[in-house]
Write an enzyme that holds these catalytic residues in place. Structure first.
Site, PDB file in Angstrom:
ATOM      1  N   CYS A   2       0.834  -1.189   0.000  1.00 41.02           N
ATOM      2  CA  CYS A   2       0.000   0.000   0.000  1.00 41.02           C
ATOM      3  C   CYS A   2       0.873   1.244   0.000  1.00 41.02           C
ATOM      4  O   CYS A   2       2.053   1.194   0.293  1.00 41.02           O
ATOM      5  CB  CYS A   2      -0.875   0.018   1.241  1.00 41.02           C
ATOM      6  SG  CYS A   2      -1.684  -1.539   1.550  1.00 41.02           S
ATOM      7  N   LYS A 485      12.475 -17.856 -17.250  1.00 42.05           N
ATOM      8  CA  LYS A 485      12.863 -16.490 -16.854  1.00 42.05           C
ATOM      9  C   LYS A 485      13.822 -15.912 -17.882  1.00 42.05           C
ATOM     10  O   LYS A 485      13.704 -14.789 -18.327  1.00 42.05           O
ATOM     11  CB  LYS A 485      13.527 -16.590 -15.482  1.00 42.05           C
ATOM     12  CG  LYS A 485      13.329 -15.514 -14.494  1.00 42.05           C
ATOM     13  CD  LYS A 485      12.051 -15.422 -13.754  1.00 42.05           C
ATOM     14  CE  LYS A 485      10.818 -15.447 -14.574  1.00 42.05           C
ATOM     15  NZ  LYS A 485       9.587 -15.472 -13.840  1.00 42.05           N
ATOM     16  N   GLU A 488      12.116 -15.313 -21.346  1.00 39.36           N
ATOM     17  CA  GLU A 488      11.119 -14.238 -21.268  1.00 39.36           C
ATOM     18  C   GLU A 488      11.771 -12.862 -21.442  1.00 39.36           C
ATOM     19  O   GLU A 488      11.264 -12.019 -22.148  1.00 39.36           O
ATOM     20  CB  GLU A 488      10.481 -14.206 -19.862  1.00 39.36           C
ATOM     21  CG  GLU A 488       9.330 -15.118 -19.629  1.00 39.36           C
ATOM     22  CD  GLU A 488       8.724 -14.925 -18.243  1.00 39.36           C
ATOM     23  OE1 GLU A 488       7.514 -14.705 -18.177  1.00 39.36           O
ATOM     24  OE2 GLU A 488       9.444 -14.989 -17.219  1.00 39.36           O
ATOM     25  N   HIS A 504      18.134 -38.467 -24.768  1.00 39.75           N
ATOM     26  CA  HIS A 504      17.163 -39.108 -25.666  1.00 39.75           C
ATOM     27  C   HIS A 504      16.739 -38.169 -26.791  1.00 39.75           C
ATOM     28  O   HIS A 504      15.588 -38.189 -27.223  1.00 39.75           O
ATOM     29  CB  HIS A 504      15.960 -39.605 -24.858  1.00 39.75           C
ATOM     30  CG  HIS A 504      16.344 -40.649 -23.859  1.00 39.75           C
ATOM     31  ND1 HIS A 504      16.712 -41.923 -24.208  1.00 39.75           N
ATOM     32  CD2 HIS A 504      16.480 -40.594 -22.510  1.00 39.75           C
ATOM     33  CE1 HIS A 504      17.027 -42.612 -23.124  1.00 39.75           C
ATOM     34  NE2 HIS A 504      16.908 -41.819 -22.084  1.00 39.75           N
ATOM     35  N   LYS A 603       1.394  -9.077 -18.267  1.00 41.47           N
ATOM     36  CA  LYS A 603       1.440  -9.472 -16.862  1.00 41.47           C
ATOM     37  C   LYS A 603       0.282 -10.399 -16.536  1.00 41.47           C
ATOM     38  O   LYS A 603       0.432 -11.361 -15.803  1.00 41.47           O
ATOM     39  CB  LYS A 603       1.383  -8.209 -15.985  1.00 41.47           C
ATOM     40  CG  LYS A 603       1.493  -8.486 -14.494  1.00 41.47           C
ATOM     41  CD  LYS A 603       2.902  -8.863 -14.113  1.00 41.47           C
ATOM     42  CE  LYS A 603       3.043  -9.319 -12.685  1.00 41.47           C
ATOM     43  NZ  LYS A 603       4.207 -10.201 -12.512  1.00 41.47           N
TER      44      LYS A 603
END
Ligand code: G6P
Length: 608
Positions: A2, A485, A488, A504, A603
């Protein structure tokens, strides 16, 4: 979290408070309010929604007379966003108005004892108890009432206090939440953050833990909790507004990475009482837990990666089978779900369209639903049977860091809580995990203090075209998040693989000089991981190992290493993710990327 502003001077307070609150809007909020002493009483006006709603209501402050006041933008934690839950909160007597940033952990017991003393409450907030307690303790000495009040409350707080009986001053005090005092000429301020006062002054006091500032228009006096005068040295701020919003960091992501110790502490600490996990927030009974046939975890993006960690942890400690699903897959794949299934939904925003649809599908199929959400009153929180809130505060950078960490923390709480209830965890193990949980925020802080080494590694590797992350079990889950992360925000191609699976197929992509980040934090899988390190090194890879500080022999196998503190295996992900976040951040920063707003990403994804 806040935003707090306070003013005392010769000018009309309300317009100044609103201007200050505007400068805190970037932090995110759901309601706003002001309290001003008008010469006879404290006038409070507060509105849910944008600040504009409040500004229109009081004509940009013109409607409120008075030259002393406090203001607030709220990000809900206790009680949904609403006019009545918005701050400031008044004591029933109207004598005290309070704005608060933080969480009062023992507010329920305080509230109950105040109710017995005849106090009545109008909001669902933890903050209202502070206003009532101040009133209860007030016998004419304001400082004394403040000291006695903070002696009773537990948790984190930055407070702005206005008292009708001493209207020439406001009080500011803080513990585990920031608060500054702005020093003007013939006027002084308090604020939770520097941007709020930059238009008025650049000279501030930074309050230390538990310091109490008595702010009058002619001067500011600071006391310690024993009411002893504290001499403060002003600090001059030369940041511009944009740097100030980021707390002096270059990006919100950097700021949020560094906020993780506090975010995790705020999420864990109120839920441990006398060595026991107390999940007041959920109705799920012991009987329902014992009857569970299966748990599904459903989420998107990084929240899904928390789910992958959670699968390992919940299965290991509760022995209940766990399935993890990407929300967009779950909703269309006819999952086998009935009323003996618990579906755990994880979402920072609480609004992700696919996750919300998956929640509705789970309910339609008859499952019990529990969501782990950061935004109070969001759609997912509203529609779930139970909600456990992560108290990370608003997260601004698109790439999540502190919300992810608090989601992990809730998973630990939940795993230990369920395992204890259904009898799959012994009492001594329970005690051990509680003490590890309590130590976790400090270990997160310690891990972050090693970020310079990560920055150097980023300098070495930021020109890479491909980066692979490998790990087993929990380390595999961390690889997923580390790789996400990185891609992005730095736009470097990256993949995460279960270390044993790489050979593999994907090992064909390893070339001379390819960076492989090998996570090897779990002791029992360390040797197996070193086998995988040898495999990629034989194909020319350069290997960066991530392990605990007692495993320095890793550098015999790898080219370089990052060490994290030791903790119990369950909680290793909380420490291992930190250098991965920092690595992605520094690489993106060296590449000059738009870190807080990466291309093509949002977001909160509210479309399918
Ligand atoms: C977007 C964000 C991710 C986030 C995901 C889920 O893709 O960019 O960082 O993990 O949505 O969001 P939620 O709010 O549901 O956690």
């Amino acid at each position: 979290m806040c935003g707090i502003v306070g003013y005392v001077g010769n000018d009309q307070a309300a317009p100044i408070l609103l201007k200050g609150l505007e400068k805190l809007e970037y932090r995110g909020y759901d309601s706003a309010g002001v309290a001003v002493y008008d010469g006879t009483s404290i006038q409070v006006v507060k509105k849910q929604g944008r600040l504009k709603v409040l500004e229109d209501k009081i004509h940009n402050g013109a409607d409120l007379a008075g030259t002393v006041g406090i203001g607030h933008t709220r990000w809900a934690t206790h009680g949904k966003p609403s006019d009545v839950n918005a701050h400031p909160h008044l004591s029933s007597s109207g004598r005290f108005a309070v704005v608060h940033n933080g969480i009062i952990e023992n507010y329920l017991s305080l509230k109950n004892s105040l109710i017995q003393k005849g106090y009545s409450f109008v909001s669902e907030t933890d903050t209202e108890v502070i206003a009532q307690l101040l009133d209860y303790f007030y016998e004419g000495d304001l400082l004394d009432a403040v000291v006695r009040t903070i002696g009773k409350i537990e948790g984190s707080y930055a407070l702005g206090i206005l008292c009708r009986d001493q209207p020439d001053r406001i009080i500011g005090i803080r513990k585990d939440s920031p608060l500054i005092v702005g020093l003007g000429t013939g006027e002084n301020f308090i604020a939770s953050d520097i941007p709020a006062i930059l238009g008025k002054t650049r000279d501030i006091y930074r309050l230390k833990e538990n310091e109490i500032a008595v702010v009058e228009k002619t001067g500011v006096t600071v006391y310690n909790p024993k009411k002893v005068f504290v001499s403060k040295t002003p600090c001059h701020i030369d940041w511009d507004v944009s740097a100030a919003e980021k707390g002096g960091y270059d990006h919100f992501m950097a700021k949020e990475i560094m906020e993780q110790p506090k975010a995790v502490r705020d999420t864990i600490s109120p839920r441990i009482k006398n060595g026991r996990i107390v999940l007041d927030d959920i109705q799920l009974t012991e009987e329902q837990l014992r009857n569970l046939s299966r748990i599904f975890i459903v989420a998107c993006g990084s929240a899904y990666h928390v789910g992958v960690v959670a699968k390992y942890i919940l299965e290991r400690y509760t022995r209940i089978p766990v399935e993890v699903d990407v929300a967009s897959e779950f909703r269309y794949r006819a999952p086998v779900v009935d009323n003996r299934v618990l579906v755990i939904i994880i979402s920072q925003s609480g609004e992700t369209a696919d996750t919300l649809a998956a929640l509705r599908e789970a309910k339609r199929l008859g499952a019990r639903t529990l969501s782990i959400v950061n935004v109070v009153g969001s759609s997912i929180a509203n529609e779930s049977d139970d909600v456990i809130y992560t108290w990370a505060g608003p997260e601004i950078a698109v790439a999540t860091t502190k919300a992810y960490s608090t989601q992990l923390a809730v998973i630990y709480l939940l795993a230990i809580y369920i395992a204890d209830k259904i009898g799959t965890m012994k009492p001594e193990e329970y005690r051990h995990y509680i003490s590890e949980l309590e130590a976790l925020p400090d270990k997160i802080e310690k891990t972050l203090s090693g970020r310079d080494h990560v920055r150097q590694l980023a300098r070495r590797f930021y020109r890479s075209n491909d980066i692979f992350f490998i790990g087993r079990n929990l380390d595999y889950a961390m690889s997923l998040e580390g790789s996400l992360k990185l891609k992005e925000i730095s736009y470097i191609h990256s993949e995460a693989y279960a270390a044993g699976e790489l050979k593999h197929g994907t090992i064909s992509l390893i070339e001379e000089g390819t960076l492989v980040v090998a996570l090897a934090t779990q002791q029992k899988l360390f040797e197996k991981m070193m086998g995988n390190v040898k495999e990629v090194k034989a194909r020319g890879a350069v290997v960066l190992g991530v392990t605990t500080e007692d495993n320095q022999q890793i550098e015999k196998e790898t080219d370089c290493a990052i060490y994290i503190p030791r903790t119990c295996e369950m909680m290793l992900p909380s420490l291992a993710v930190l250098p991965l976040q920092a690595f992605a951040y520094y690489v993106a920063s060296l590449k000059g990327c738009d870190i807080d707003k990466p291309r093509n990403l949002a977001k909160s994804v509210t479309v399918e």
